[in-house]
Design a protein around this motif. Structure first.
Motif, PDB file in Angstrom:
ATOM      1  N   MET A   1       0.425  -1.130   0.129  1.00  0.00           N
ATOM      2  CA  MET A   1      -0.118  -0.307  -0.004  1.00  0.00           C
ATOM      3  C   MET A   1      -0.036   1.179   0.148  1.00  0.00           C
ATOM      4  N   LYS A   2       0.408   2.159  -0.232  1.00  0.00           N
ATOM      5  CA  LYS A   2       1.139   3.539  -0.959  1.00  0.00           C
ATOM      6  C   LYS A   2       1.144   3.912   1.027  1.00  0.00           C
ATOM      7  N   VAL A   3       1.848   4.766   1.072  1.00  0.00           N
ATOM      8  CA  VAL A   3       2.005   5.175   2.532  1.00  0.00           C
ATOM      9  C   VAL A   3       2.292   7.507   2.205  1.00  0.00           C
ATOM     10  N   LEU A   4       1.770   7.682   3.341  1.00  0.00           N
ATOM     11  CA  LEU A   4       2.017   9.181   3.311  1.00  0.00           C
ATOM     12  C   LEU A   4       3.035   9.771   3.798  1.00  0.00           C
ATOM     13  N   PRO A 177       0.408  10.223  -0.998  1.00  0.00           N
ATOM     14  CA  PRO A 177       0.960   9.060  -0.452  1.00  0.00           C
ATOM     15  C   PRO A 177       1.631   8.434  -1.805  1.00  0.00           C
TER      16      PRO A 177
END
Lengths: 348, 172
Positions: A1-4, A177
């Motif tokens: 998953m993308k991260v912030l 993201p």
């Protein structure tokens, strides 16, 4: 998953994943999170984080590390980049690759700490004294910051010249993201020129920027400019957004291109034929894309967070074939899509 | 949406939780803080965009949602709120009539509620609870996951308190 991630932190992580293990810096708003991130990460992965006694010291440490053949970087914000300009010139004169990140703030002088694009001339025309250029990349999203870091390191190595990422306080401070590249997936090239120890197996390498014989220095500079011609042919990058049928094309990079994109969307809702041409490389300037767009558009509008430093480059790229207008805010002010739209309306 | 208040009230954190909820929901998101001297005891704020489309300017001048935690913040942003927009404010710190009739205003005495319920410092999350209840754009589970993402492991004990604050806010 993308991260912030914050732009500043994403730049740091991207550099690590591009194989950089040597960071030399000095704190300055709005860039400090990048140095802080490196100070946490580098010791854990066997890298070097060093907060130097000044920006000048830091950039010269980058010079030394680069001369030894490793990927090295420094980062700062506008006034700090001015201090680094001596070292950048020395690296250019020594044909050394390196990554320099400028998270711009308002100027001149100590200026302010809010986002700005007023170092365009410095980055693209006069990063230091002497005949030279550096590669200049202008990301507009946090993801693009990540993507351009490895590309900038690769291009710097390929062409043996310093590369700069020209960001600004907005991009550095904001979170978006991001998808980070795999660790260890970076490319690296042989550096037979590096002063990295030869074990008596070859002649020693000399890395130097001092040439007291004028004709020798001229030869070196001319040779370097032949390389710059190749860079200009190979490295130009720009993104076109709804330019195909556009009567007015906005030219904007980095943070101001985001504002411009919002303005283009609003314009399209009104049925106005407006597009955005976004330079991703500022040097080499994406002349080819602009020339092509000039065949279509009736007018250009540059939107910048400066007093219009990019206007002349656009005019030169299109040989002044159509009018080039300008709208900008400076000093740390960020233009709004509404302001840009009002300027566009005047040109329709 | 704009989150605004005094430095130290947790407006940046509240915005980050909202942003993460958007991310988990698969939206385009951006989070842009104010930075600099204004954060030290002055007003701090952050712009959070949650959208189906790529986000252009991340700086919000006309928010659909304003979460105001003190009077200076309310006064700074209230005129810009989009017609039809929503304001959620801490009514224990903001005692001001709002003249606009074209927006919805929710008054939540979040500072007082935080104090009375053993949730010191979590006035921000009470307002987040109210915001998400009004927004209805994600499930409680998504909001919970967002909080887990934003609370570092060394502060894991705070998660339960944040959950209570959000639940309390949703009931207001």
């Amino acid at each position: 998953m993308k991260v912030l991630m914050k732009g500043n932190e994403a730049l740091g992580e991207a550099a690590i994943r591009a194989g950089c293990r040597h960071f030399f810096g000095y704190p300055i708003t709005p860039q400090t999170e990048l140095a802080a991130y490196m100070s946490k990460r580098m010791p854990k992965i066997g890298g070097t984080y060093l907060q130097a006694e000044s920006e000048i010291a830091a950039v010269n440490m980058v010079l030394g590390a680069s001369a030894a053949g490793v990927r090295a970087m420094t980062s700062s914000s506008s006034p700090g980049i001015s201090l680094k300009s001596e070292g950048i010139s020395y690296m250019a004169g020594s044909d050394l690759p390196a990554l320099i990140i400028n998270v711009q703030r308002g100027g001149p002088g100590l200026g302010g700490i809010q986002p700005s694009q007023a170092d365009y001339w410095q980055a693209t025309k006069a990063t230091g004294h002497g005949d030279f250029q550096v590669l200049v990349f202008a990301p507009s999203t946090v993801q693009e910051m990540v993507d351009l870091v490895s590309g900038a390191f690769d291009a710097a190595d390929r062409w043996r010249m310093p590369a700069m990422i020209l960001a600004d306080g907005m991009l550095g401070q904001m979170m978006e993201p991001v998808e980070l590249p795999e660790e260890g997936g970076h490319t690296s090239i042989d550096k037979p020129w590096a002063a990295s120890g030869h074990g008596g197996k070859r002649e020693h390498n000399i890395i130097n920027s001092l040439y007291l014989t004028p004709d020798k220095l001229e030869d070196l500079v001319v040779e370097r400019y032949k390389r710059y011609e190749q860079v200009q042919a190979a490295e130009q990058r720009a993104e076109e957004y709804l330019c195909g049928d556009a009567d007015v094309i906005i030219v904007a990079y980095g943070a101001s291109s985001r504002v411009a994109r919002s303005a283009v969307n609003k314009a399209r809702e009104k049925g106005w034929k407006v597009g955005l041409l976004r330079p991703i490389t500022l040097w080499p300037f994406p002349t080819d894309a602009l020339k092509k767009a000039a065949g279509q558009a009736k007018a250009f509008l540059t939107v910048e967070m400066s007093m219009g430093q990019m206007v002349d480059d656009v005019k030169l790229a299109i040989d002044c074939r159509v009018p080039v207008h300008f709208f900008g805010r400076t000093g740390g002010m960020i233009p709004t899509p509404g302001e840009v739209l009002a300027e566009v309306e005047k040109l329709l | 949406m704009v989150f605004a208040g005094f430095g130290g009230q947790g407006v940046l954190f509240a915005g980050k939780v909202a942003a993460y909820a958007g991310l988990i929901e698969g939206k385009e998101i951006s989070w842009l803080p104010s930075y600099g001297p204004e954060m030290r005891g002055g007003t701090a704020n952050c712009s959070v965009c949650i959208s189906d489309e790529p986000i252009g300017s991340p700086l919000i001048t006309a928010p659909n949602y304003l979460i105001a935690m003190n009077l200076p913040s309310l006064e700074r942003f209230i005129d810009g709120v989009e017609p039809g927009g929503t304001v959620i404010l801490d009514s224990s710190l903001i005692d001001r009539e709002i003249a606009r009739g074209d927006i919805t205003v929710h008054r939540v005495p979040s500072s007082r509620l935080a104090e009375e319920n053993g949730l010191a410092g979590l006035s921000n999350m009470i307002l987040v609870g109210k915001l998400f209840h009004e927004l209805g754009f994600c499930t409680d589970e998504v909001l919970d996951e967002a909080m887990q993402k934003c609370i570092p492991p060394r502060k894991a004990a705070m998660l339960e308190l944040n959950r209570r604050a959000v639940a309390l806010g949703a009931r207001q």
